[in-house]
Write an enzyme that holds these catalytic residues in place. Structure first.
Site, PDB file in Angstrom:
ATOM      1  N   SER A 234     -17.468 -12.877   5.101  1.00  0.00           N
ATOM      2  CA  SER A 234     -17.142 -14.300   5.428  1.00  0.00           C
ATOM      3  C   SER A 234     -17.033 -13.901   3.641  1.00  0.00           C
ATOM      4  CB  SER A 234     -18.503 -14.723   5.255  1.00  0.00           C
ATOM      5  OG  SER A 234     -19.202 -15.947   5.434  1.00  0.00           O
ATOM      6  N   HIS A 235     -17.446 -15.089   3.132  1.00  0.00           N
ATOM      7  CA  HIS A 235     -17.258 -15.550   1.541  1.00  0.00           C
ATOM      8  C   HIS A 235     -17.671 -14.555   0.345  1.00  0.00           C
ATOM      9  CE1 HIS A 235     -21.752 -15.716   1.415  1.00  0.00           C
ATOM     10  NE2 HIS A 235     -21.553 -15.310   0.309  1.00  0.00           N
ATOM     11  N   ASP A 399     -14.108 -20.896   3.759  1.00  0.00           N
ATOM     12  CA  ASP A 399     -14.586 -20.136   3.465  1.00  0.00           C
ATOM     13  C   ASP A 399     -13.359 -17.968   4.103  1.00  0.00           C
ATOM     14  OD1 ASP A 399     -16.023 -19.558   6.007  1.00  0.00           O
ATOM     15  OD2 ASP A 399     -17.256 -18.276   5.035  1.00  0.00           O
ATOM     16  N   ASP A 401     -14.142 -16.135   6.375  1.00  0.00           N
ATOM     17  CA  ASP A 401     -14.145 -16.352   7.893  1.00  0.00           C
ATOM     18  C   ASP A 401     -14.295 -18.047   8.699  1.00  0.00           C
ATOM     19  OD1 ASP A 401     -15.792 -16.779   7.177  1.00  0.00           O
ATOM     20  OD2 ASP A 401     -17.510 -15.662   8.833  1.00  0.00           O
ATOM     21  N   ASP A 403     -15.877 -20.180   8.750  1.00  0.00           N
ATOM     22  CA  ASP A 403     -17.258 -20.752   8.952  1.00  0.00           C
ATOM     23  C   ASP A 403     -18.065 -21.829   8.891  1.00  0.00           C
ATOM     24  OD1 ASP A 403     -18.195 -19.148   7.991  1.00  0.00           O
ATOM     25  OD2 ASP A 403     -19.510 -17.938   9.220  1.00  0.00           O
ATOM     26  N   ARG A 404     -17.980 -21.841   7.042  1.00  0.00           N
ATOM     27  CA  ARG A 404     -18.051 -22.393   5.232  1.00  0.00           C
ATOM     28  C   ARG A 404     -17.127 -23.630   5.487  1.00  0.00           C
ATOM     29  NH1 ARG A 404     -21.189 -19.895   1.354  1.00  0.00           N
ATOM     30  NH2 ARG A 404     -22.179 -18.312   2.796  1.00  0.00           N
ATOM     31  N   LYS A 499     -21.616 -21.741  12.250  1.00  0.00           N
ATOM     32  CA  LYS A 499     -20.550 -22.998  12.173  1.00  0.00           C
ATOM     33  C   LYS A 499     -19.426 -23.028  11.988  1.00  0.00           C
ATOM     34  CE  LYS A 499     -22.077 -20.465   7.969  1.00  0.00           C
ATOM     35  NZ  LYS A 499     -22.763 -19.472   8.098  1.00  0.00           N
TER      36      LYS A 499
HETATM   37  C1  VG1 Z   1     -26.251 -17.240   2.744  1.00  0.00           C
HETATM   38  C2  VG1 Z   1     -26.393 -18.630   3.215  1.00  0.00           C
HETATM   39  C3  VG1 Z   1     -26.667 -18.692   4.316  1.00  0.00           C
HETATM   40  C4  VG1 Z   1     -25.760 -18.758   5.737  1.00  0.00           C
HETATM   41  C5  VG1 Z   1     -25.441 -17.020   5.038  1.00  0.00           C
HETATM   42  C6  VG1 Z   1     -24.006 -16.971   6.198  1.00  0.00           C
HETATM   43  O1  VG1 Z   1     -27.348 -16.700   2.651  1.00  0.00           O
HETATM   44  O2  VG1 Z   1     -27.284 -19.032   2.189  1.00  0.00           O
HETATM   45  O3  VG1 Z   1     -27.114 -20.173   4.782  1.00  0.00           O
HETATM   46  O4  VG1 Z   1     -25.836 -18.984   7.244  1.00  0.00           O
HETATM   47  O5  VG1 Z   1     -25.066 -17.028   3.588  1.00  0.00           O
HETATM   48  O6  VG1 Z   1     -22.834 -17.103   6.180  1.00  0.00           O
HETATM   49  P1  VG1 Z   1     -28.121 -15.818   2.031  1.00  0.00           P
HETATM   50  O7  VG1 Z   1     -29.097 -14.939   3.030  1.00  0.00           O
HETATM   51  O8  VG1 Z   1     -27.095 -15.099   1.217  1.00  0.00           O
HETATM   52  O9  VG1 Z   1     -28.359 -17.295   1.261  1.00  0.00           O
HETATM   53  V1  VG1 Z   1     -21.320 -16.937   5.645  1.00  0.00           V
HETATM   54  O10 VG1 Z   1     -20.217 -18.229   6.469  1.00  0.00           O
HETATM   55  O11 VG1 Z   1     -21.650 -15.591   4.438  1.00  0.00           O
HETATM   56  O12 VG1 Z   1     -21.249 -15.928   6.985  1.00  0.00           O
HETATM   57 CO    CO Z   2     -18.532 -17.326   6.403  1.00  0.00          CO
END
Ligand code: VG1
Ligand code: CO
Length: 676
Positions: A234-235, A399, A401, A403-404, A499
């Site tokens: 992801s990010h 981001d 992947d 989804d953000r 998302k």
């Molecule tokens: C973070 C965010 C959470 C989100 C998750 C996955 O998790 O706070 O809201 O759903 O990332 O997003 P954490 O446990 O680091 O707070 V993604 O776009 O990284 O799949």
């Molecule tokens: Co993501």
């Protein structure tokens, strides 16, 4: 804060002043020049081993020319090729090159044949458990180097098959895609071979391994697949020194629930064999079907199913009317991540945005040495453009992947908690998919209470779930939820079960297009700031901020949470915390109203009598150390106070949050690494 006043935006200033203190490892990495990741194009199929006597390859028409990805997959050059090989990766090597039998013998000559058909042999590779393969908030995320250890990925994939009921994968169809990051190519081949080894019937894989997270969810649903893999952290940054990750989604397109991920973890601790099909690497560069006996791989266009869904959800003519106006400026920053593959076909080719409105639009294996997290710190290039006097009217970023999303107006940042509330408040009139009105609304617990007020006004069912998208899916499947979001730049709806960054951008464009559809050329357009101000005036403003302390020592961070849990246990309603009076304190626990499953220890909350909240949790997506997140929120009904800088409005509560937790003592940190 002084920078804030000069540029007129509360949140931006804090980011600007915090720009430099990146985590040490990251700031180092951003200045470090990576070698180029390149490799030779795959060998033509005819050159593959003749052991595999029968396979039919049907190439379909490709609308997705390889040239689009040229920086990722350029034509070979011997010098750049060697940099890849020197890292020990042989992307197009012989079958199962990264699968190792723990007996030490090479995979192609060891292990009994445990199944076979006229053209596919399945071997059993002995293996041993590997520690630490527990998934977090969203899949398993580790450094690439960890995943590249022999059998690390293979063990987890096999453990997953060991955890699923047979009917969920035997002869079933599974989807495979990812965000194009470093190691995805090799991982695709490993996953395909183990899937075939376990009796999966068909894999639908995005061309070049590309599919955004929302696109995987869309493809699973549209093609009625039994599930899918998403190769993404992801990010988190990508490249040989950074992160890799894997997520598994179920047949409704939703992230696997904890009951399954816990089972997978259990199986990683007792695994002893991996089932691998002896098939050559699949050519992912062309759309088409390759068959080996009863197993087949279909390489699909990563965009068409997703684009079709977006056309169903939104009124593309309406949006086109806005984007093609000469008096409306639009900018989308794909951050060299997966939405680079989607942005041009959707925004430019289809919705007639100007070709130069897409920036960083080519997916790269290391995201152009960047951190593909769409916030004011890491999408700074976009922010700079949007804060120019002559900057565009609407800007957005997504981001790794896809989804953000981050949404900006000219000199205006929309906080994600407000964004989901505003989309929900406007959905029925601006978005055809919601013409009958949303069924229900939901947010993650730390997300501000803005959405609660919309639900109340629209008399809609409302849910508060733990952090992570997996908790929304059941509510959607049960028809109780249409629009939901998280404060972490995640917004989406029940069109899929993830998302969706581009969906959020299209939702905002729909709202703006709807408001401006009768505006003549030269007339002042309704801006993003106008929409937000009007929303605050109607519903009040929930000031919100999140402080992140990235990569702290785990020990101190864990002790701090334990300390807070102690305070919670002893706390009583009515206690004074500075000027605030405690209503209750707890460690958030959620019982799923659909299946009754319980998720506990989801974040320590202090809720005060005026509705203000302080929440503490540890991140579940990092790959090193512990990241502490503090969420601070305060409601302000008075319109005359809505223009105040969020950091100023929240200062007393932020100071309280730091002193109550003794954060400095436990973590040694003076300042957060990121403020949202
Ligand atoms: C973070 C965010 C959470 C989100 C998750 C996955 O998790 O706070 O809201 O759903 O990332 O997003 P954490 O446990 O680091 O707070 V993604 O776009 O990284 O799949
Ligand atoms: Co993501």
């Amino acid at each position: 804060i002084s920078e804030a006043s000069t540029c007129g935006n509360p949140t931006l200033a804090i980011f600007t002043s915090l720009r430099s203190p990146l985590p040490v490892s990251l700031s180092h990495s951003l200045t470090h020049t990576f070698p180029e990741y390149r490799y030779s194009p795959p060998e033509p199929i005819s050159a593959m081993s003749s052991t595999y006597a029968r396979f039919d390859t049907v190439f379909l028409l490709s609308r997705f020319a390889g040239a689009k990805y040229s920086p990722l997959w350029p034509s070979s050059s011997s010098s750049s090729h060697s940099s890849l090989l020197s890292s020990g990766i042989h992307l197009r090597a012989k079958p199962n090159s990264r699968l190792r039998s723990v007996t030490g013998a090479s995979s192609s000559s060891s292990g009994p044949i445990i199944a076979g058909s006229e053209s596919i042999e399945i071997k059993s590779l002995p293996t041993k458990p590997i520690e630490g393969q527990k998934t977090g908030t969203s899949g398993l995320r580790k450094k690439v180097k960890v995943f590249m250890q022999d059998n690390y990925l293979a063990n987890w994939i096999q453990a997953l098959f060991n955890s699923l009921p047979l009917e969920d994968y035997k002869d079933a169809t599974l989807v495979l895609g990812g965000d194009g990051r470093y190691f995805n190519k090799e991982a695709s081949q490993i996953i395909i071979k183990i899937a075939a080894g376990n009796g999966v019937g068909k894999i639908l894989v995005g061309q070049e391994g590309i599919l955004s997270t929302p696109a995987v969810s869309a493809v699973i649903r549209k093609r009625k697949a039994n599930g899918g893999f998403i190769m993404s952290a992801s990010h988190n940054p990508g490249g040989p020194e950074y992160d890799w990750g894997i997520k598994f989604n179920y047949s409704s397109g939703q992230p696997a629930p904890e009951s399954i991920t816990d089972k997978i973890y259990g199986n990683t601790l007792s695994i002893s064999e991996i089932k691998v099909a002896e098939i050559p690497d699949i050519d992912l560069s062309h759309v088409g079907v390759t068959k080996y006996g009863n197993f087949s791989v279909e390489v699909i266009d990563p965009i068409s199913d997703y684009l079709e869904l977006m056309e169903d959800v939104f009124d593309f003519d309406l949006i086109r009317g806005l984007l093609s106006r000469s008096d409306f400026g639009f900018m989308f920053d794909a951050m060299h991540a997966v939405t680079g593959a989607y942005a041009k076909p959707i925004f430019v080719d289809n919705l007639e945005a100007k070709p130069d409105s897409i920036s960083n639009g080519v997916p790269l294996e290391d995201f152009g040495h960047g951190h593909p997290d769409p916030n004011l710190t890491y999408a700074k290039d976009l922010v700079d453009v949007m804060y120019r006097d002559d900057g565009p009217d609407f800007g957005a970023a997504s981001d790794g992947d896809g989804d953000r999303n981050m949404v900006l107006g000219n000199k205006f940042f929309v906080t994600p908690s407000d964004s989901v509330a505003i989309i929900a408040a406007n959905a029925q009139e601006a978005i055809p998919y919601f013409r009958a009105g949303p069924k229900g609304l939901a947010r993650s617990m730390p997300t501000s209470g803005a959405l609660d007020r919309v639900a109340e006004k629209l008399k809609l069912p409302f849910f508060e779930v733990p952090t992570g998208w997996k908790f929304f899916g059941n509510l959607m499947d049960a028809g109780k939820l249409s629009i939901c979001g998280e404060e972490s730049f995640g917004t989406g709806s029940d069109h899929i079960r993830e998302k969706d960054g581009i969906w959020a951008v299209l939702a905002w464009l729909s709202i703006l297009a709807h408001r401006n559809k009768d505006k003549k050329p030269g007339e002042k357009l309704v801006s993003v700031a106008d929409v937000v101000n009007e929303y605050w005036a109607t519903y009040g403003r929930n000031f919100f901020s999140r402080y992140d302390y990235e990569e702290c020592e785990s020990e101190g961070a864990n002790k701090m949470i334990e300390y807070l849990r102690d305070i919670v246990a002893k706390s009583k309603a009515g206690e004074n915390y500075g000027n605030y009076v405690l209503q209750f304190a707890d460690d958030f626990s959620y019982t799923d109203p659909v299946d009754g499953s319980v998720a506990s220890k989801q974040g320590v909350r202090f809720v005060f009598t005026d509705g203000s909240r302080i929440i503490y949790r540890l991140s579940g997506t990092g790959s090193a150390g512990a990241t502490v997140r503090i969420y601070i929120e305060q409601f302000e009904p008075d319109v005359s106070k809505h223009d105040v800088d969020a950091q100023i409005a929240l200062k007393p509560l932020i100071d309280l949050a730091l002193s109550v937790s003794k954060l400095k003592e436990f973590t040694g940190r003076e300042k957060p690494t990121v403020i949202t």
